[in-house]
Write a protein that holds these residues in place. Structure first.
Motif, PDB file in Angstrom:
ATOM      1  N   PHE A 161     -41.355  17.273   7.165  1.00 33.80           N
ATOM      2  CA  PHE A 161     -41.946  17.632   5.876  1.00 33.80           C
ATOM      3  C   PHE A 161     -43.469  17.737   5.989  1.00 33.80           C
ATOM      4  O   PHE A 161     -44.075  18.713   5.510  1.00 33.80           O
ATOM      5  CB  PHE A 161     -41.565  16.580   4.833  1.00 33.80           C
ATOM      6  CG  PHE A 161     -42.167  16.815   3.483  1.00 33.80           C
ATOM      7  CD1 PHE A 161     -41.597  17.719   2.587  1.00 33.80           C
ATOM      8  CD2 PHE A 161     -43.316  16.141   3.096  1.00 33.80           C
ATOM      9  CE1 PHE A 161     -42.163  17.941   1.341  1.00 33.80           C
ATOM     10  CE2 PHE A 161     -43.890  16.354   1.855  1.00 33.80           C
ATOM     11  CZ  PHE A 161     -43.306  17.258   0.973  1.00 33.80           C
ATOM     12  N   LEU A 162     -44.096  16.770   6.629  1.00 35.83           N
ATOM     13  CA  LEU A 162     -45.551  16.802   6.775  1.00 35.83           C
ATOM     14  C   LEU A 162     -45.998  17.958   7.670  1.00 35.83           C
ATOM     15  O   LEU A 162     -47.017  18.607   7.404  1.00 35.83           O
ATOM     16  CB  LEU A 162     -46.037  15.469   7.352  1.00 35.83           C
ATOM     17  CG  LEU A 162     -45.855  14.237   6.457  1.00 35.83           C
ATOM     18  CD1 LEU A 162     -46.312  12.975   7.190  1.00 35.83           C
ATOM     19  CD2 LEU A 162     -46.612  14.398   5.148  1.00 35.83           C
ATOM     20  N   GLY A 163     -45.269  18.228   8.741  1.00 35.33           N
ATOM     21  CA  GLY A 163     -45.620  19.331   9.631  1.00 35.33           C
ATOM     22  C   GLY A 163     -45.532  20.678   8.945  1.00 35.33           C
ATOM     23  O   GLY A 163     -46.389  21.552   9.132  1.00 35.33           O
ATOM     24  N   ARG A 164     -44.496  20.862   8.128  1.00 36.60           N
ATOM     25  CA  ARG A 164     -44.368  22.135   7.400  1.00 36.60           C
ATOM     26  C   ARG A 164     -45.487  22.285   6.373  1.00 36.60           C
ATOM     27  O   ARG A 164     -46.043  23.377   6.189  1.00 36.60           O
ATOM     28  CB  ARG A 164     -43.001  22.181   6.708  1.00 36.60           C
ATOM     29  CG  ARG A 164     -42.689  23.501   6.017  1.00 36.60           C
ATOM     30  CD  ARG A 164     -42.544  24.622   7.010  1.00 36.60           C
ATOM     31  NE  ARG A 164     -42.205  25.893   6.362  1.00 36.60           N
ATOM     32  CZ  ARG A 164     -42.171  27.051   6.982  1.00 36.60           C
ATOM     33  NH1 ARG A 164     -42.456  27.117   8.277  1.00 36.60           N
ATOM     34  NH2 ARG A 164     -41.851  28.160   6.334  1.00 36.60           N
ATOM     35  N   ALA A 165     -45.833  21.203   5.685  1.00 32.86           N
ATOM     36  CA  ALA A 165     -46.916  21.258   4.698  1.00 32.86           C
ATOM     37  C   ALA A 165     -48.250  21.559   5.372  1.00 32.86           C
ATOM     38  O   ALA A 165     -49.055  22.349   4.864  1.00 32.86           O
ATOM     39  CB  ALA A 165     -46.981  19.942   3.922  1.00 32.86           C
ATOM     40  N   ALA A 166     -48.504  20.932   6.522  1.00 33.69           N
ATOM     41  CA  ALA A 166     -49.751  21.191   7.243  1.00 33.69           C
ATOM     42  C   ALA A 166     -49.801  22.603   7.797  1.00 33.69           C
ATOM     43  O   ALA A 166     -50.896  23.124   8.063  1.00 33.69           O
ATOM     44  CB  ALA A 166     -49.903  20.179   8.383  1.00 33.69           C
ATOM     45  N   ASN A 167     -48.662  23.233   7.953  1.00 35.35           N
ATOM     46  CA  ASN A 167     -48.606  24.617   8.417  1.00 35.35           C
ATOM     47  C   ASN A 167     -48.906  25.591   7.284  1.00 35.35           C
ATOM     48  O   ASN A 167     -49.776  26.466   7.404  1.00 35.35           O
ATOM     49  CB  ASN A 167     -47.220  24.886   9.017  1.00 35.35           C
ATOM     50  CG  ASN A 167     -46.993  26.341   9.398  1.00 35.35           C
ATOM     51  OD1 ASN A 167     -47.866  27.189   9.264  1.00 35.35           O
ATOM     52  ND2 ASN A 167     -45.804  26.637   9.888  1.00 35.35           N
TER      53      ASN A 167
END
Length: 704
Positions: free
Chosen positions: A457-463
């Motif tokens: 979830f955090l990786g997708r948001a940071a993307n």
């Protein structure tokens, strides 16, 4: 007499008396050998017959085992065929009832889960008393063993590691292993048609309009997601080690590798619903383009992380030299794979142009299929990445080779790869459900699983969110917040993440990654894929949008400025492609005799096919609406000349001008027209309702 003489004489008498006994022993031995020979020699043929019968019985047993193994393999394949058949019938039922809460991939996973439960807990294989388990301690596990059994050598191949708790249940373990496919089957057989079809069916017009944004999401976004997920998971692993719940080695490179494979998105469910509901074409292009290139970046990134080798004995320390070497490895593999795929597409285009294969449609389709598939294997054989190569091969084939194919072969190739994509994708998702119960080395760690969901979830948001903010600074057509939320929601994981995870499950870390990847795929496909329709309604995203008709609602000046601004990256190479590559590799486009300098006349005439002069659809270019120029084109219809002027906004337009590019194509195809080129830049805004025209009477009809 003296004692000595008595002893000697006594000895002499003893010898004399023992001589007859020795003769008797010798005679008895000879008689026994004689009687043994008389009794045994007649039995020797019977002994040979017994040995021959034993050998024949062994061969019969071996043949029966091979036949039983063949039947079991056929039954295993039949299971997957029945799964696909059941999935297709259920898909028809869902489409008939207009159910959109579950995609066919989710159905395939559910059916695979059910079959896996039955195989794991419902079928018990009876033990065979002839099977023996012998242990032999070795320092390494050889790939092949030669075992001497009764002076016969038997070859045994390595199947994999068996946990100690399963040693007493080898038969059932062997049955479950037989429904577990070799990971190379996924990479060499199932993945190529999926990736190729993604490139071959790419809608290039909308893809290239958003090319800069798509490249940013695919390259920078995937790298950001990889490092965010890797960092979060490394912190999670440190916490597991502190609490004593980590059962093996798990290094930072393992965390980065997990971040790379789980960053490969596969929103096949969302895209299918988008296509069915006709969602805004800009959102569809951004999401589809990102997912296509994202898979290629993820696989090259994962291979570069695996190739990270710092100096010294410890291969898990940070080394600046090794880091830059991995970055160079990433760039080299990606560029080499891209070049190999493009070159294969160019070679296929040249072969189909300068030969008369189009007269034999079956041979033409066969050559196209084999050249496309061989791109993947060729790249893998040379150490590149087949996924990247076959993706760009598909794009090149669609852009060039497709124009050289006969009409029948064009339909055949599209339908063939669409069918292969559908079957391979559903097969992989069915196998995912099956593998949850048939895979023997699952490691379910609750801490690692929960941390993985949070990291994804955090990786997708940071993307999505930071890159969208930066991209909007230079885009005229902004990426709205509702589009960003939808892209965040649509970051499903699927076939590529699963294939990368199952490729290596030898270590504790890789086994835990594989188990967690399966759970993430299940959750995202079922929950996010099933909630797509509700999310579209919640975010107020338009559906039922016709891209061509939607463009007609914009003012003339805004449509032209939007094209000019959004296609700036594409314009850098479009003119070269249209004036030189298209005429060289296909039968379409302006003849090379009109675009090359006059000194290259003989070469231009040699490379230009006769069809290029006779082709009436030279203006029919899917990408031509991206380039706007000042009136460079004149069309002659009988005695009337039609001029296109991109700068004129107040010119007259035909009443009821709501025709699409298909209507314009039909007009250009069937109208009595000739083309007059003034300059070398041949472009036409194909998606306008109708180009601005100035009709002038012209009695001259000149050649092209």
């Amino acid at each position: 007499p003296p004692a000595s003489s008595r002893h000697s004489s006594g000895t002499g008498r003893g010898a004399g008396t023992m001589a007859p006994g020795r003769r008797l022993v010798r005679v008895s031995r000879r008689l026994s050998l004689f009687f043994l020979a008389v009794c045994v020699l007649p039995l020797l043929p019977f002994l040979h017959v017994c040995r021959a019968e034993d050998s024949a019985m062994e061969e019969i047993v071996t043949e029966k085992r091979a036949e039983a193994s063949h039947r079991q393999d056929s039954a295993n394949l039949l299971i997957f065929i029945l799964l696909l058949t059941l999935t297709i019938l259920t898909i028809w039922l869902f489409k008939h009832r207009r159910f959109r809460f579950l995609h066919e991939t989710g159905l395939a996973m559910i059916y695979g889960l059910l079959v896996g439960v039955v195989l794991r807990y419902g079928i018990h294989v009876p033990s065979d008393i002839n099977n023996m388990t012998l242990t032999c301690k070795l320092q390494k596990s050889p790939a092949t063993l030669l075992v001497n059994v009764s002076d016969k050598l038997y070859e045994y191949s390595l199947k994999g590691e068996i946990p100690k708790q399963l040693l007493n249940n080898v038969q059932e373990n062997d049955m479950l292993r037989k429904v577990t496919f070799d990971p190379e089957v996924f990479f060499n057989i199932l993945l190529p048609p999926i990736i190729f079809y993604a490139g071959y069916s790419l809608k290039r017009r909308h893809f290239f309009r958003n090319l800069g944004s798509i490249l940013a999401y695919a390259f920078f976004g995937t790298a950001i997601s990889c490092f965010v997920i890797g960092s979060v998971m490394y912190g999670c692993v440190k916490m597991m080690k502190a609490t004593g719940t980590l059962g093996g080695d798990f290094f930072f490179t393992d965390s980065l590798f997990f971040g790379a494979i789980i960053s490969a998105t596969d929103p096949v469910t969302v895209l299918a619903i988008f296509h069915e509901l006709q969602v805004d074409v800009e959102l569809y292009a951004l999401l589809f383009g990102e997912s296509v290139l994202n898979d290629a970046v993820a696989i090259v990134l994962s291979s570069s992380i695996v190739a990270y080798q710092p100096a010294g004995d410890n291969s898990h320390t940070f080394d600046v030299t090794a880091m830059f070497k991995s970055i160079g490895n990433f760039l080299g593999i990606f560029s080499g794979s891209f070049a190999m795929g493009a070159v294969t597409g160019v070679v296929t285009a040249l072969v189909t142009k300068f030969t008369k294969l189009r007269e034999f449609q079956l041979l033409e389709t066969g050559l196209f299929f084999l050249m496309s598939w061989s791109t993947f294997l060729l790249a893998e054989a040379y150490g590149f990445t087949g996924v990247v190569a076959v993706l760009f091969c598909g794009i090149t084939q669609a852009h060039y080779t497709y124009n050289n194919l006969s009409q029948e072969s064009q339909h055949r190739t599209k339908q063939l790869f669409e069918l292969l994509n559908f079957l391979a994708e559903n097969f992989i998702f069915s196998y995912m459900g099956l593998a949850l119960f048939t895979f023997q080395n699952h490691i379910f760690n609750p801490t690692f699983i929960v941390g993985s969901f949070l990291a994804v979830f955090l990786g997708r948001a940071a993307n999505i969110y930071p890159l969208s903010f930066l991209l909007n600074l230079g885009r005229r057509n902004k990426i709205g917040s509702n589009f960003q939320h939808m892209m965040m929601f649509a970051g499903l994981r699927g076939a590529m993440a699963f294939a990368l995870a199952i490729r290596d499950t030898a270590t504790y870390a890789r086994q835990m990654m594989f188990t967690t990847t399966l759970l993430i795929v299940f959750f995202t496909v079922w929950v996010f894929g099933g909630g797509t329709t509700a999310m579209l309604s919640c975010l107020h995203i338009r559906v039922g949008v016709d891209a061509d008709q939607d463009q007609l609602g914009l003012p003339e000046s805004e449509r032209r400025s939007t094209k000019a601004d959004s296609a700036w990256l594409f314009r850098l190479w479009y003119n070269f492609d249209h004036n030189y590559l298209k005429p060289l590799l296909t039968h379409s486009g302006p003849p090379l005799t009109t675009t090359l300098p006059s000194c290259c006349g003989p070469l231009a005439r040699c490379l230009t096919s006769p069809q290029a002069y006779e082709n009436q659809e030279q203006l029919k270019d899917d990408d031509s609406d991206l380039i706007l120029n000042d009136g460079d084109i004149s069309l002659t219809y009988g005695d009337s000349t039609v001029n296109t002027e991109s700068g004129a906004s107040g010119t007259s337009r035909r009443a009821g001008g709501n025709s699409t590019e298909d209507a314009l194509d039909r007009e250009l195809t069937f109208g009595d027209h000739e083309l007059v080129i003034r300059g070398t830049r041949l472009v036409l805004p194909m998606d306008d309702s109708e180009p601005p025209v100035n009709v002038q009477n012209n009695t001259r009809r000149g050649p092209v």
